[in-house]
Design a protein around this motif. Sequence first.
Motif, mmCIF file in Angstrom:
data_model
loop_
_atom_site.group_PDB
_atom_site.id
_atom_site.type_symbol
_atom_site.label_atom_id
_atom_site.label_comp_id
_atom_site.label_asym_id
_atom_site.label_seq_id
_atom_site.Cartn_x
_atom_site.Cartn_y
_atom_site.Cartn_z
ATOM 1 N N ILE A 309 -4.595 11.347 19.858
ATOM 2 C CA ILE A 309 -3.255 11.007 19.389
ATOM 3 C C ILE A 309 -2.189 11.780 20.165
ATOM 4 O O ILE A 309 -1.057 11.359 20.292
ATOM 5 N N GLN A 401 0.643 -1.850 13.532
ATOM 6 C CA GLN A 401 1.678 -1.008 12.932
ATOM 7 C C GLN A 401 2.954 -1.799 12.647
ATOM 8 O O GLN A 401 3.932 -1.230 12.153
ATOM 9 N N LEU A 405 3.406 -3.439 6.880
ATOM 10 C CA LEU A 405 2.683 -2.278 7.398
ATOM 11 C C LEU A 405 1.224 -2.223 6.994
ATOM 12 O O LEU A 405 0.367 -1.866 7.782
ATOM 13 N N ARG A 406 0.941 -2.555 5.765
ATOM 14 C CA ARG A 406 -0.415 -2.295 5.276
ATOM 15 C C ARG A 406 -1.328 -3.488 5.457
ATOM 16 O O ARG A 406 -2.483 -3.450 5.066
ATOM 17 N N ARG A 452 -10.416 -1.591 14.415
ATOM 18 C CA ARG A 452 -9.530 -2.748 14.276
ATOM 19 C C ARG A 452 -9.355 -3.471 15.598
ATOM 20 O O ARG A 452 -8.377 -4.187 15.786
ATOM 21 N N ASP B 182 -5.183 14.020 12.549
ATOM 22 C CA ASP B 182 -4.378 13.476 13.649
ATOM 23 C C ASP B 182 -2.897 13.623 13.350
ATOM 24 O O ASP B 182 -2.097 13.946 14.225
ATOM 25 N N ASP B 215 6.674 -2.551 1.732
ATOM 26 C CA ASP B 215 5.690 -2.086 2.705
ATOM 27 C C ASP B 215 4.413 -1.583 2.047
ATOM 28 O O ASP B 215 3.389 -1.412 2.712
ATOM 29 N N TYR B 217 3.793 1.361 0.469
ATOM 30 C CA TYR B 217 3.521 2.793 0.333
ATOM 31 C C TYR B 217 4.358 3.322 -0.824
ATOM 32 O O TYR B 217 5.567 3.069 -0.889
#
Lengths: 513, 398
Positions: A309, A401, A405-406, A452, B182, B215, B217
């Motif tokens: 990352i 992304q 989003l999910r 993914r 991460d 979204d 969250y």
Amino acid sequence: MNRIDPWWLVALLLWLVPFVVLLPLGFVWLHQHDAALYWFGTIIVFGLLGFGLQARLRRRERLALDLEHSGPDPAWPPSAEAAWSLVEDWAESVDPADWPLDEEMRLGVLALRTLERVAGHFHPEVENPLLELRVPHALMIVERASRDLRRRITDHVPLSHRLTVGTLARAYRWRGFAERVLSLYRAGHLVLNPVGALLNEALGQLRRRGFAAAREDLYRWLLQEYVRQIGRYAIELYSGRLPLNDAEPVERLTQDSRRDLERAVEVERAPHENLEQEPLRLLVLGRSNTGKSSLINALFGHPRAAVDILPDTTRALTPYRLERDGVDQALILDSPGADRLGYKTLHDAANMADLILWVSAAHRPDRQSERQTLQALRTAMAARVDRRPPPLLVVVTHIDQLRPLREWQPPYDLTDTANLKAMSIQAAITALAADLEVPIANVIPVCLAEGRVYNVEDTLWTALLEQMDRAQRARLLRCQVARRRDENWTLLRRQLANAGRFLLALPGRSSRH
Amino acid sequence: MAKTGRRRRLTEALLNPRVDDGALESTLASARERLPLPLIWLIGKTQSGKTSIIRALTGSPAAEIGNGFQPCTRSSRIYDFPAEAPVVRFLDTRGLGEVDYDPEEDIRFGESLAHLLLVVMKAGDLDQEAVLEVVRAVRRRHPEWPLVIAQTTLHEGYPSDFEHPQPYPFGTEPWPASLPPDLTRALRAQRDRAGDLPGRAPVRWVPVDLTLPEDGYAPADYGLEALWEAIDTLSTLPLRHLLGRDPDVLDLFERAAHPHIVGYALAAAGVGALPVVDLAGVPAIQAKMLQSLAALHAQTWDRRTILEFLGLLGTGVGIAYGTRMAGRTLIKLVPYLGQTLGAVWGASASGATTFALGKAAAYYLRRRNLGLSTEARALRRVFADQITQGARLLRDSR
């Protein structure tokens, strides 16, 4: 003229008189039966029909010839195209009357003129550009142009297997004599049969013009083809593409690729395997942390490049060997972020690439620096006239992304306006195509996240395979440039070695005498 | 004579739902000059989440923010909140990341205004050199400006199906080991790369994730409390209070109404403090405020409503100023309000009264929205309380 004895002619005429007399007699007969007008009419109608048929045949003949022009080589660098148009213009302007076959030196002059034109185009700075020609190369031009001309004639000119150069030459050599005989014959004709002679003369003119034109067409085509073939090889030669070695340039490894292959073996600790052919070089470029190494892993289907990352995981250009059905042997080169690479490193790498995969993240819309790097790369590549720029594919990563989003439920049909994710992906690639100024067809959305991976096996590979033709052409040009460089060096080394031997032998020789 | 003329103007101003926008605008502009607004300077790349930060801080929808931006310099734009009578301004540097971007112009623009630097970085995007360049340049020139760095879009570093860690773990060091490694590495790397930033005012790094409710969250404004906490600690401005984002204010309408009321109160204070006071300016501002509040509460602000509201408030105003208002008609009350505020109380008085009037109106409108009737006593109490609140707020925000 003075070689013909006039008394022979008188004898011939005496033989002919009774037959010639038939013509006026027949005319008198026609007149008595009031049929002279019909006769004239018939003559005119038949004459016109004959002329029309001739014209049609001639056009067909010419069309058949016109279809078979040599063209420029699609693998030529852009700089050669201008030279080719010069050759074309020159070929078009060639008039068969100026280049008769019976003067042996004339064809040589034609070839020389063609060479001069091409040489002048490539070396405008030199006063006598022809001198830029190297001797072995000049010999090779003749050899190759003749070989090609032979092939083209046997393939395309009807009855050419029976046509000899002599036939053409003779046709021209005897033409003057035949014409002189004919004019004499025509003059006599006019005295004896004024009407018939006039008509005959008119028809003859028409007929002869038709025939002469067809023959001339063939000859013109021959001359033009000759110029084109010479021009073609002259271009190959002066643009430096023609190697002295007959082998295909791709058949041998370039030094760069040999070094990279050795590195690839080192990196992967794979068994050393000799590659005979020059591999395709695929270069993966992009900003740092956009997923270049992940893309390489996805293309291989298993991890080979280190991925993290944090940026700068890849420190230097790292080659990997890519083997896959349907693709030539390939080296795929991973790179550090384009913004971290020096200008020179970046350009050298791009210069050695046959295909560039530009990786860009869908969720990082600040593409200003990316656009500038790409633009600089494009300008530099366009400035190199001896090479065609390698094809560029843009790989859009991190599409998972995007909003929503999910959600991640591939496959996505990008034309589906009911699916929000598909619409975000479509919007992202449209924006990216506009930002980076690439056609949207060359922008491929993929997902490379762990677990993914999506769209790599099918869409990306298909797009890669579609670009293979262009990539192979880029490789050919790249190899030719590299080969020429190598060749110059090897030749120079050999010549220097020979010269050295000669110098070494010199004192011994002088002492002996 | 002059008195009756003024009275008529005032009556019209309050009763006529339309306010002369041109005149009001110039009044507000002169007030703004008098009382410069706090400016929050947002620095970050495109789509790094600057709009989300404004949305979370002000509570207004993203679309409204997007439309509310006005260009101010070649590469920056400004967002006033609330638009008509701003309490705070956000300066957004748009051209950031472009190679030929020169922050000089923006620095000059924000020089006298900026009170807080708010840097926005995507947590996963470690390529922040362009942003840090600007921050360093600004801080070198203004070492006293506090700096908050928000690390946004934490979810990009989450494994799939990971939820926001609760309670918010980034407040205390060391961070718990249960966080995605991460993500924590990226956050730390971003801080390490920034290195020591120049300037003597403290720097605070705050990881946040400001998403939209759809979204998925929860909560959508993850880490906002920590962001407010950082802003409150660093900045001397009662920013949170000006924006009505105090944690104890739970009512949505009240939250939305508060910055409007503060904005108009500030404007009124500015007008009230002008050397040559046009007293009609203050009631015009007040009238405009009442209209906006009614619009916020989705109610019609007609003559009947105004009369009812003023009727209920009537004596409350009297108590507040210690003057006898009994027996006066409602309409007579209004010009009195306008005159007295300007003449006797000056700037802070007209500001504080405007604030109290707005608060009272908001209270009244809220009750109406709930279908409840308003008691005159309660309304007056609100007014009296808010006069002091308003005076304190105006004093603090100087």
